[in-house]
Structures are given as C-alpha cells and as structure tokens.
Design an enzyme around this catalytic site. Structure first.
Site, short mmCIF file in Angstrom:
data_model
loop_
_atom_site.label_atom_id
_atom_site.label_comp_id
_atom_site.label_asym_id
_atom_site.label_seq_id
_atom_site.Cartn_x
_atom_site.Cartn_y
_atom_site.Cartn_z
N ILE A 142 7.63 -9.61 -13.41
CA ILE A 142 9.55 -10.82 -13.32
C ILE A 142 9.04 -12.28 -13.97
O ILE A 142 9.24 -12.59 -14.66
CB ILE A 142 10.46 -10.53 -12.29
N VAL A 145 7.16 -12.03 -17.41
CA VAL A 145 8.57 -11.82 -18.70
C VAL A 145 8.78 -13.28 -18.82
O VAL A 145 8.89 -13.95 -19.79
CB VAL A 145 8.96 -10.63 -18.25
N GLU A 146 9.39 -13.59 -17.35
CA GLU A 146 10.25 -15.06 -17.62
C GLU A 146 9.88 -15.80 -17.74
O GLU A 146 9.69 -16.64 -18.86
CB GLU A 146 11.03 -15.01 -16.13
N THR A 147 8.20 -15.97 -17.64
CA THR A 147 8.17 -17.44 -17.78
C THR A 147 6.49 -17.85 -18.14
O THR A 147 5.95 -18.54 -17.93
CB THR A 147 8.29 -19.13 -16.52
N TYR A 344 14.61 -4.84 -20.78
CA TYR A 344 13.53 -5.80 -20.62
C TYR A 344 12.96 -4.84 -19.19
O TYR A 344 12.01 -5.87 -18.81
CB TYR A 344 14.44 -6.91 -20.09
#
Length: 367
Positions: A142, A145-147, A344
């Site tokens: 997570i 992928v996010e930041t 995602y």
C-alpha cells in the site's frame, strides 16, 4: 509538519453529528487567518463565491466551529483549475492494460525502496501484523503504491484541493452530484480536524483529491482509522512511519480483513462451459463458492480448490492480449476498499510480494 493530537481525533470521530444544544459554543477561538504575502487573484479565491460562504456558515453551525474562522479559511482557499480535469474518468473505449499498469508499480525502484522501508521499520510492521493480522507485505505494498514510501505525498494545499472539488467538481463526471457531496463532507471533516487540533489549515499538502500522508488518508479516514502507533501522544501520518503502518492496518481490519486468509487463488477457464457474463456480473464482490464457479466454467486451482468461502472472478484486461484471471477472496475485496479497483489491489499485492521476495521473506500468495 501537521500533527493532529490523539484526543482531537477521538473527539471528532465521535462527533460526526452536530453537538447537543447544551454544549458550550465555540470552545476555541481561532486566531484570524492572515492574508498571504502574495495573494492570488481574487477571482481564484472562494471568498467571492456565495455558495462557498453559505457552506461555511452551515458547516460552522453543524460542527460548532467559529463561523468567522471557517469563513476566513474557506475564503482564502484557491480554485485549482487543473484539479477538476484530473477527476474525469478515461474516455469511453480506452483499453485497460494490466501488464502496463503493473509495470508502473512492480518495478526495481519501488522494490528497492520497499526493502529499505521494511528493513527500517521491521519492528513496527511485525507489531502491526501481530496486533491487526494484516501481513507486513500488504502494508508495504500500500505505502509503495500510494507514495513510494513517503517520497511522493503530494504538493497541493489540501484546503485548495478539497475546496475546488467541493464547489467546482466537473459536471461532466457521470456521478458528479454524488462525488461533489463526498468532497464537501471531506472538506467539512478536514476543517473540523484542523480546528480542534489548532493546526494551520494552509500547511497540509497532499494529492489533487485531498489525500494526505504516507498512506494518502482522506480526512474522514484520518478521523476514523488513524492511530498513534508509535505512542508519542499524537498522530502523524506525514512523518511517522509507525503511525502510517498502524493506521493502514487498522483501516484494513475495519474493512473486513481476515487474518491468515490469502487474497486470491489461481484459476483456469473451461471454454466449453464458460459463462463469463454471469461470473463477472458481481464485479469484485465475493459471491460464488468454488463449486458454483466451476459450474460456470472457472476452476479454482491449488489450495483454493478446497476453499470454503465466497470468491469473485477478477478479470484484468491486457489491452489486445488475453485477460488475466484470478479468484479473489474477501481479503482481495478488503484491499479494494482502499481504492476501488482490482488493478490497484493486484498491484499492491504483487508489489508487496516482490519486496518480500527481494528481502528473502515469506509471501502471502494464493496457492
């Protein structure tokens, strides 16, 4: 750095409805919002918008906030012309390509960064897995992928992004009314968090949607599921990897994560009896037993053949090539609650697996 004290978040989470008439009005008076040194053109400020100012007054009444403070903050929010365009879906007929999407996230830079992040935060990840039952590799996936583990948390002022989407959401969006209402609720939650904590409403930076921190939490998610995992007395999803780790794990548990359950199993299709329309009709919601999937031409392989729960047939299109299919469990569905996309979710899962493999760890992979 923006900090929201733990007590403030608990208060806000418990006060999603208006306070009672017996509550003391406006217990904290915020300092007046100062004009910026180089103010943007007045046409870009929401102070000139009657609908924004009416919203400010209504919000202040609902949340028992200082009306002058709310008006001043929303009034100094800027319209960001690029943001509405970014909210529009891809044109109809645009081909989806799982292979290309995967390549954006499961790649050497993120894998190396993921190994570093895991090694630096191994204790917090192990503790989160023990307390919440969410594997370290899912949390690592997570945050990667996010930041990219905090490297790309967004540079737009959160107040500007949320105001733009609250008052200028693109009408061309197929769900414009619903989405605009969602962003107005997020703006309301953001201002409530800021007001109760005493932070500067113009400090926080985030994505074009107003998401913040390593895990890109929206304000409502921050209020409901963010935790002080490093036990230092305040919640900091920008600067505390431990808080981000614990908060992501807490989010998953709140959205149905089951400890020890794989996210998906491999499948193969029998063209002679395949009823693909029926199998894909529930989308990513687990609906079918193993036997029901087999009856419609999708055979679950490996350990999944003995699985007793419900499954969803997940289709990942590959442009002009044949799609990829897997059987998603309730835990796959839980990953999609972070971002409602099977592409995602699979990118998160496979990035986590790749990082785990790169550091020699176990991988939560369907058998």
């Amino acid at each position: 750095m923006l900090h929201f004290p733990k007590f403030a978040l608990i208060f806000v989470a418990c006060c999603a409805i208006p306070v009672s008439a017996t509550a003391k009005k406006h217990p904290k008076k915020r300092a007046p919002v100062a004009a910026e040194a180089q103010a943007p053109a007045e046409s870009l400020l929401y102070a000139s918008r009657p609908d924004a100012m009416q919203f400010a007054d209504d919000l202040a009444e609902r949340r028992d906030l200082d009306p002058a403070w709310v008006r001043a903050v929303i009034g100094r929010a800027r319209f960001l012309p690029q943001v509405p365009r970014l909210m529009l879906p891809a044109p109809r007929g645009t081909a989806k390509n799982w292979s290309a999407y995967r390549a954006r996230f499961v790649e050497p830079v993120r894998i190396r960064a993921g190994v570093r992040f895991w090694n630096e935060n191994a204790d917090a990840l192990a503790q989160a897995e023990q307390e919440y039952g969410v594997p370290a590799e899912i949390i690592v996936g997570i945050l990667g992928v996010e930041t990219l583990y905090g490297q790309h948390m967004g540079k737009l002022r959160v107040i500007d992004a949320l105001a733009t989407l609250s008052f200028d959401f693109p009408s061309a969006h197929p769900r414009a009314t619903e989405r605009q209402q969602y962003f107005r609720s997020e703006l309301e939650q953001y201002l409530s968090l800021i007001y109760r904590s005493g932070a500067d409403p113009f400090d926080a930076r985030g994505s074009y949607a107003g998401a913040m921190g390593l895990g890109q939490f929206m304000p409502s998610s921050w209020a409901r599921w963010a935790v002080d995992f490093d036990r230092d007395g305040h919640i900091d999803l920008f600067g505390s990897a431990a808080d981000a780790i614990g908060s992501v794990a807490n989010y998953f548990v709140a959205h149905g994560w089951t400890a020890g359950l794989p996210t998906h199993f491999p499948v193969h299709l029998d063209a002679a009896r395949l009823d693909l329309d029926a199998l894909l009709a529930p989308d990513i919601l687990p609906t079918f037993s193993v036997a029901a999937m087999a009856a419609k031409g999708a055979m679950v392989d490996g350990a999944g053949a003995a699985y007793g729960g419900k499954l969803a047939l997940i289709e990942l299109e590959n442009g002009g090539d044949a799609p990829t299919f897997v059987a998603g469990t309730d835990n796959f569905y839980a990953v999609t609650r972070y971002n409602w996309s099977s592409y995602y979710a699979m990118a998160v899962i496979e990035l986590g697996q790749a990082v785990a493999a790169a550091r020699g760890g176990e991988s939560l992979r369907g058998q």
